[in-house]
Design an enzyme around this catalytic site. Sequence first.
Site, PDB file in Angstrom:
ATOM      1  N   GLN A 188       8.751   2.482   0.113  1.00 45.19           N
ATOM      2  CA  GLN A 188       7.887   2.278  -1.033  1.00 45.19           C
ATOM      3  C   GLN A 188       6.545   1.689  -0.592  1.00 45.19           C
ATOM      4  O   GLN A 188       6.497   0.784   0.217  1.00 45.19           O
ATOM      5  CB  GLN A 188       8.549   1.358  -2.065  1.00 45.19           C
ATOM      6  CG  GLN A 188       9.546   2.049  -2.975  1.00 45.19           C
ATOM      7  CD  GLN A 188      10.822   2.447  -2.264  1.00 45.19           C
ATOM      8  OE1 GLN A 188      11.439   1.623  -1.602  1.00 45.19           O
ATOM      9  NE2 GLN A 188      11.218   3.691  -2.391  1.00 45.19           N
ATOM     10  N   GLY A 189       5.475   2.242  -1.143  1.00 39.81           N
ATOM     11  CA  GLY A 189       4.134   1.852  -0.720  1.00 39.81           C
ATOM     12  C   GLY A 189       3.515   2.839   0.237  1.00 39.81           C
ATOM     13  O   GLY A 189       2.316   2.799   0.485  1.00 39.81           O
ATOM     14  N   ASP A 190       4.330   3.753   0.784  1.00 38.92           N
ATOM     15  CA  ASP A 190       3.814   4.784   1.687  1.00 38.92           C
ATOM     16  C   ASP A 190       3.552   6.101   0.967  1.00 38.92           C
ATOM     17  O   ASP A 190       3.037   7.047   1.572  1.00 38.92           O
ATOM     18  CB  ASP A 190       4.798   5.024   2.838  1.00 38.92           C
ATOM     19  CG  ASP A 190       4.823   3.886   3.836  1.00 38.92           C
ATOM     20  OD1 ASP A 190       3.745   3.343   4.137  1.00 38.92           O
ATOM     21  OD2 ASP A 190       5.908   3.527   4.317  1.00 38.92           O
ATOM     22  N   SER A 191       3.920   6.189  -0.313  1.00 40.71           N
ATOM     23  CA  SER A 191       3.718   7.411  -1.090  1.00 40.71           C
ATOM     24  C   SER A 191       2.318   7.976  -0.888  1.00 40.71           C
ATOM     25  O   SER A 191       1.324   7.234  -0.902  1.00 40.71           O
ATOM     26  CB  SER A 191       3.898   7.123  -2.579  1.00 40.71           C
ATOM     27  OG  SER A 191       5.247   7.110  -2.947  1.00 40.71           O
ATOM     28  N   HIS A 240       2.478  11.928  -7.784  1.00 44.47           N
ATOM     29  CA  HIS A 240       3.081  10.821  -8.528  1.00 44.47           C
ATOM     30  C   HIS A 240       2.304   9.510  -8.367  1.00 44.47           C
ATOM     31  O   HIS A 240       2.622   8.517  -9.022  1.00 44.47           O
ATOM     32  CB  HIS A 240       4.555  10.642  -8.138  1.00 44.47           C
ATOM     33  CG  HIS A 240       4.809  10.015  -6.812  1.00 44.47           C
ATOM     34  ND1 HIS A 240       5.046  10.746  -5.660  1.00 44.47           N
ATOM     35  CD2 HIS A 240       4.887   8.716  -6.433  1.00 44.47           C
ATOM     36  CE1 HIS A 240       5.267   9.927  -4.650  1.00 44.47           C
ATOM     37  NE2 HIS A 240       5.174   8.688  -5.089  1.00 44.47           N
TER      38      HIS A 240
END
Length: 270
Positions: A214-217, A80
């Site tokens: 969020q931001g660690d994906s 994603h």
Amino acid sequence: MVRWRILWGTAMAVLTAAALGASASPAAAAPGGSGDGVVPSTNVVGGTRAAQGEFPFMVRLSMGCGGALYSSTIVLTAAHCVGRTGTNTSITATLGVVDLNSSSRITRKSNYVYRAPGYNGAGKDWALIRLASPVTGLATLPIATSTAYDSGTFTIAGWGAAREGGSQQRYLLKAQVPFVSDATCNSAAMYNGEVIATDEICAGYAAGGVDTCQGDSGGPMFRTDSAGAWVQVGIVSWGDGCARRNRPGVYTQVSYFSSAIRSAAASLGG
């Protein structure tokens, strides 16, 4: 509400690019970022700062995601986080540092993206990014090839937010989270059947407080193997908010896809 662990605006750009049949472009750099296209988003909640060199395989990607150095030319991340499979020269990978502002940071441009075949937003959340030139002097992170290490206590790390709705961190944060069984994670008290048991693995505390965000994906979840070496068991994928009670993080189960990942990496020369 279930959320990918990538900045929402960035996720929309990726999905739009994919819908248009084009590779996703990185978001513009923002104040406080590293100056290489990294966007402010959200980091490991409840974490502590990692030491320089502690996790040499960690990668920061310019679209606001994390990744792990699979080989000298391949980064393993989440599907994603990227657009379709194909040529992509727009992504910048930052490696070799805990501090994204460090003058010692290593950067490499991408030249190709491979997204898991059949990815449609539900499961199969893995992708490979090929770098335009090899990275030398940094350890890579082997992937789990069986379920032997898919339990116990895991380490998570990233530059995402330290709180839900927060901003990207300058320094790499780390934390430990325990395995949560499929049955527990899919219970009515948690995700009520939303987790794909074959594709995904859960980790976190029922009480909350420690989690990726969020931001660690795309970043790795890892643990030590029988020899004491790091092995990657998960890829940061999604969760309901960050570090909420009864909402553990949900990760791509690397062991399930290990054969496909290795085959794809070999086809890319990695």
